[in-house]
Design a protein around this motif. Structure first.
Motif, PDB file in Angstrom:
ATOM      1  N   LEU A  92       0.839  -1.196   0.000  1.00  0.00           N
ATOM      2  CA  LEU A  92       0.000   0.000   0.000  1.00  0.00           C
ATOM      3  C   LEU A  92       0.872   1.244   0.000  1.00  0.00           C
ATOM      4  N   VAL A  93       0.556   2.165  -0.903  1.00  0.00           N
ATOM      5  CA  VAL A  93       1.209   3.480  -0.921  1.00  0.00           C
ATOM      6  C   VAL A  93       0.180   4.505  -0.464  1.00  0.00           C
ATOM      7  N   ILE A  94       0.506   5.240   0.594  1.00  0.00           N
ATOM      8  CA  ILE A  94      -0.400   6.254   1.146  1.00  0.00           C
ATOM      9  C   ILE A  94       0.136   7.631   0.792  1.00  0.00           C
ATOM     10  N   ALA A  95      -0.680   8.439   0.130  1.00  0.00           N
ATOM     11  CA  ALA A  95      -0.300   9.807  -0.238  1.00  0.00           C
ATOM     12  C   ALA A  95      -1.148  10.783   0.571  1.00  0.00           C
ATOM     13  N   VAL A  96      -0.489  11.651   1.346  1.00  0.00           N
ATOM     14  CA  VAL A  96      -1.185  12.561   2.258  1.00  0.00           C
ATOM     15  C   VAL A  96      -1.099  13.984   1.729  1.00  0.00           C
ATOM     16  N   ASP A  97      -2.248  14.642   1.662  1.00  0.00           N
ATOM     17  CA  ASP A  97      -2.348  16.033   1.213  1.00  0.00           C
ATOM     18  C   ASP A  97      -1.843  16.955   2.329  1.00  0.00           C
ATOM     19  N   LEU A  98      -0.870  17.820   1.988  1.00  0.00           N
ATOM     20  CA  LEU A  98      -0.338  18.791   2.960  1.00  0.00           C
ATOM     21  C   LEU A  98      -0.610  20.227   2.525  1.00  0.00           C
ATOM     22  N   SER A  99      -1.663  20.416   1.732  1.00  0.00           N
ATOM     23  CA  SER A  99      -2.024  21.772   1.333  1.00  0.00           C
ATOM     24  C   SER A  99      -2.676  22.511   2.503  1.00  0.00           C
ATOM     25  N   ALA A 100      -2.853  23.828   2.362  1.00  0.00           N
ATOM     26  CA  ALA A 100      -3.307  24.670   3.469  1.00  0.00           C
ATOM     27  C   ALA A 100      -4.672  24.261   3.999  1.00  0.00           C
ATOM     28  N   SER A 101      -5.548  23.747   3.139  1.00  0.00           N
ATOM     29  CA  SER A 101      -6.899  23.405   3.578  1.00  0.00           C
ATOM     30  C   SER A 101      -6.923  22.235   4.559  1.00  0.00           C
ATOM     31  N   MET A 102      -5.834  21.484   4.646  1.00  0.00           N
ATOM     32  CA  MET A 102      -5.795  20.366   5.585  1.00  0.00           C
ATOM     33  C   MET A 102      -5.674  20.826   7.034  1.00  0.00           C
ATOM     34  N   ASN A 103      -5.549  22.133   7.253  1.00  0.00           N
ATOM     35  CA  ASN A 103      -5.558  22.683   8.608  1.00  0.00           C
ATOM     36  C   ASN A 103      -6.958  23.079   9.056  1.00  0.00           C
ATOM     37  N   GLU A 104      -7.962  22.903   8.186  1.00  0.00           N
ATOM     38  CA  GLU A 104      -9.324  23.285   8.541  1.00  0.00           C
ATOM     39  C   GLU A 104      -9.790  22.505   9.768  1.00  0.00           C
ATOM     40  N   PRO A 105     -10.556  23.179  10.673  1.00  0.00           N
ATOM     41  CA  PRO A 105     -10.922  22.556  11.952  1.00  0.00           C
ATOM     42  C   PRO A 105     -12.263  21.831  11.949  1.00  0.00           C
ATOM     43  N   ASP A 106     -12.873  21.585  10.761  1.00  0.00           N
ATOM     44  CA  ASP A 106     -14.172  20.908  10.775  1.00  0.00           C
ATOM     45  C   ASP A 106     -14.049  19.487  11.310  1.00  0.00           C
ATOM     46  N   LEU A 107     -12.874  18.870  11.153  1.00  0.00           N
ATOM     47  CA  LEU A 107     -12.555  17.600  11.806  1.00  0.00           C
ATOM     48  C   LEU A 107     -11.578  17.918  12.928  1.00  0.00           C
ATOM     49  N   ARG A 236     -27.298  23.213  13.974  1.00  0.00           N
ATOM     50  CA  ARG A 236     -27.270  22.725  15.359  1.00  0.00           C
ATOM     51  C   ARG A 236     -26.422  23.611  16.258  1.00  0.00           C
ATOM     52  N   GLY A 237     -25.959  24.728  15.698  1.00  0.00           N
ATOM     53  CA  GLY A 237     -25.147  25.645  16.486  1.00  0.00           C
ATOM     54  C   GLY A 237     -23.706  25.208  16.632  1.00  0.00           C
ATOM     55  N   LEU A 238     -23.257  24.329  15.730  1.00  0.00           N
ATOM     56  CA  LEU A 238     -21.879  23.822  15.784  1.00  0.00           C
ATOM     57  C   LEU A 238     -21.057  24.355  14.608  1.00  0.00           C
ATOM     58  N   ALA A 239     -21.388  25.582  14.211  1.00  0.00           N
ATOM     59  CA  ALA A 239     -20.758  26.125  13.012  1.00  0.00           C
ATOM     60  C   ALA A 239     -19.250  26.252  13.195  1.00  0.00           C
ATOM     61  N   ALA A 240     -18.529  25.846  12.158  1.00  0.00           N
ATOM     62  CA  ALA A 240     -17.074  26.012  12.134  1.00  0.00           C
ATOM     63  C   ALA A 240     -16.698  26.558  10.767  1.00  0.00           C
ATOM     64  N   ARG A 241     -15.967  27.650  10.757  1.00  0.00           N
ATOM     65  CA  ARG A 241     -15.567  28.248   9.483  1.00  0.00           C
ATOM     66  C   ARG A 241     -14.550  27.335   8.808  1.00  0.00           C
ATOM     67  N   ALA A 242     -14.946  26.764   7.697  1.00  0.00           N
ATOM     68  CA  ALA A 242     -14.053  25.833   7.005  1.00  0.00           C
ATOM     69  C   ALA A 242     -14.438  25.740   5.542  1.00  0.00           C
ATOM     70  N   GLN A 243     -13.436  25.502   4.723  1.00  0.00           N
ATOM     71  CA  GLN A 243     -13.713  25.219   3.317  1.00  0.00           C
ATOM     72  C   GLN A 243     -14.309  23.811   3.239  1.00  0.00           C
ATOM     73  N   PRO A 244     -15.376  23.633   2.494  1.00  0.00           N
ATOM     74  CA  PRO A 244     -15.984  22.301   2.420  1.00  0.00           C
ATOM     75  C   PRO A 244     -15.101  21.311   1.672  1.00  0.00           C
ATOM     76  N   LEU A 245     -15.307  20.056   1.967  1.00  0.00           N
ATOM     77  CA  LEU A 245     -14.620  18.987   1.254  1.00  0.00           C
ATOM     78  C   LEU A 245     -15.007  19.029  -0.224  1.00  0.00           C
ATOM     79  N   GLN A 246     -14.029  18.967  -1.099  1.00  0.00           N
ATOM     80  CA  GLN A 246     -14.293  18.978  -2.545  1.00  0.00           C
ATOM     81  C   GLN A 246     -14.665  17.553  -2.994  1.00  0.00           C
ATOM     82  N   GLU A 247     -15.832  17.150  -2.575  1.00  0.00           N
ATOM     83  CA  GLU A 247     -16.258  15.774  -2.836  1.00  0.00           C
ATOM     84  C   GLU A 247     -16.382  15.492  -4.326  1.00  0.00           C
ATOM     85  N   ALA A 248     -16.908  16.456  -5.086  1.00  0.00           N
ATOM     86  CA  ALA A 248     -17.096  16.239  -6.519  1.00  0.00           C
ATOM     87  C   ALA A 248     -15.767  15.990  -7.224  1.00  0.00           C
TER      88      ALA A 248
END
Length: 319
Positions: A92-107, A236-248
Motif C-alpha cells: 500500500l502506498v499512502i499519499a497525504v495532502d499537505l495543502s493549506a486546507s488540511m488545517n481546517e478545523p471541521d474535523l 445545530r449551532g456547531l458552526a465552524a468556518r471551514a472550506q468544504p470537502l471537494q467531494e465532486a
C-alpha cells in the motif's frame, strides 16, 4: 477448474506416433506379409500366429505409450500453485495532502491530524504489511519507501505538517509516477490510497490516463465535511468556518482512475471498508499471478511402469 495444456504444441507428437503405430499394426499381420509368396490353401499351415495384436503385447503398449508421452510433455494443468508473493500482504502506498486546507478545523483538531490518526489505525490493522508514505501539495515527494515497520510509519506521520513542501497547491496527480515506481517490484495487488480534501480541475483527466496503464488499485479517502454537513452543523449551532470537502473533484478522480471514494467517518467503518478493498484487490491479483502446476508429473509413474515392460525377454517391435 480450467483444464489446459501449458505447452500444447507438444501434442503434435501424437501425429508421428499415430503413423508409426499404423505401420506396426500392418506389419504385425503375418498373413498379409506372406500372402504374395505362399499359396492361399497352404498359408494357414505355414505361419505361426504372432502375439503382436494381443492386448498385452509390445505393439499395444507402444500405441498407449506414445500419446501418453505427448500429453505428459505438453504439460496438462488444472490447478494453480502458490504465488511467489504469497508470503507478503498487500503493498500500500499512502499519499497525504499537505495543502493549506488540511488545517481546517471541521474535523477536530484538524483534517491533517484526523488523517494521521486514521492512517495509523489502518497501519496497525494491517500488521507487518508493506506500506509507503508520500506527501503532496503542489508537488509530491517520497517520505517513506515501502516498509513493513509500522513504527517507522508512525515516526514519519508525526513529522508531516501543512506548508512543509516547496510548492503550494493541490495536485494529487503528481503522486502517480512516484507510486508506480514504489510498487514496480511488488508484483500485482498494490493499492494507492490518496488522503486529502480536494483535487485540481485537470486531475481527473490525468488519473484517467494513468488508469489505462496500471493494475494498481486507486482509493480516495476524503478528509473533511461536505457543504451540506457543514450546513447541518450550523443548524445545530456547531458552526465552524471551514472550506468544504471537494467531494465532486475527489469522486471525479476516483471514477476516472477506476477507484473507490470513501469519506472519513466518525467511527471505523471507513477504515474497515478500505481495508477490505485493499485485501480483496490483492487476493484477486495474487490469484491471477499464481503459476499453473504442471500435471504431467502425475503421469510419470505410469510411463515408468510401461517402460519396465520392455525389459521382458522377447519384447521387440520389428521394422
Amino acid at each position: 477448474m480450467q483444464f489446459h495444456f501449458l505447452r500444447p504444441y507438444w501434442l503434435l507428437l501424437i501425429l508421428p506416433f499415430a503413423v508409426l503405430s499404423v505401420i506396426q499394426w500392418r506389419r504385425s499381420d503375418l498373413g498379409k506379409q506372406w500372402e504374395p509368396v505362399i499359396a492361399p490353401h497352404l498359408l494357414p499351415s505355414m505361419i505361426v500366429p504372432g502375439s503382436q495384436r494381443q492386448l498385452f503385447s509390445p505393439l499395444w503398449v507402444s500405441i498407449i505409450l506414445g500419446p501418453l508421452l505427448a500429453v505428459t510433455v505438453a504439460g496438462p494443468s488444472w490447478e494453480r500453485g502458490d504465488s511467489p508473493f504469497a508470503q507478503d500482504a498487500a503493498a500500500l502506498v499512502i499519499a497525504v495532502d499537505l495543502s493549506a486546507s488540511m488545517n481546517e478545523p471541521d474535523l477536530q483538531p484538524s483534517r491533517l491530524q484526523r488523517a494521521r490518526d486514521k492512517i495509523l489505525k489502518l497501519a496497525q490493522s494491517r500488521g507487518d504489511a508493506y506500506t509507503a508514505l508520500i506527501a503532496y501539495s503542489g508537488s509530491a515527494h517520497t517520505v517513506l519507501p515501502l516498509s513493513n515497520d509500522s513504527n517507522m510509519l508512525l515516526h514519519y506521520l508525526d513529522a508531516l505538517d501543512v506548508g512543509m513542501l516547496p510548492r503550494r497547491g493541490k495536485a494529487p496527480e503528481n503522486v502517480l509516477p512516484i507510486a508506480d515506481e514504489l510498487l514496480a517490484n511488488r508484483g500485482n495487488g498494490g493499492s494507492l490510497l490518496i488522503v486529502g480534501d480536494g483535487a485540481g480541475d485537470q486531475s481527473a483527466a490525468l488519473f484517467g490516463k494513468w488508469a489505462e496503464t496500471t493494475d494498481t488499485q486507486l482509493l480516495i479517502w476524503g478528509m473533511g465535511k461536505t457543504q451540506s454537513q457543514l450546513d447541518e452543523d450550523a443548524a445545530r449551532g456547531l458552526a465552524a468556518r471551514a472550506q468544504p470537502l471537494q467531494e465532486a473533484q475527489l469522486r471525479a478522480i476516483s471514477s476516472a482512475g477506476g477507484g473507490h471514494f470513501e469519506q472519513v467517518s466518525v467511527d471505523d467503518s471507513d477504515l474497515k471498508s478500505l481495508e477490505r478493498r485493499i485485501d480483496r484487490h490483492y487476493q484477486l491479483s495474487e490469484d491471477s499471478a499464481r503459476p499453473w502446476i504442471d500435471g504431467g508429473i502425475y503421469l510419470l509413474p505410469l510411463i515408468m511402469l510401461l517402460f519396465l515392460l520392455w525389459f521382458r525377454q522377447g519384447w521387440v517391435l520389428r521394422w
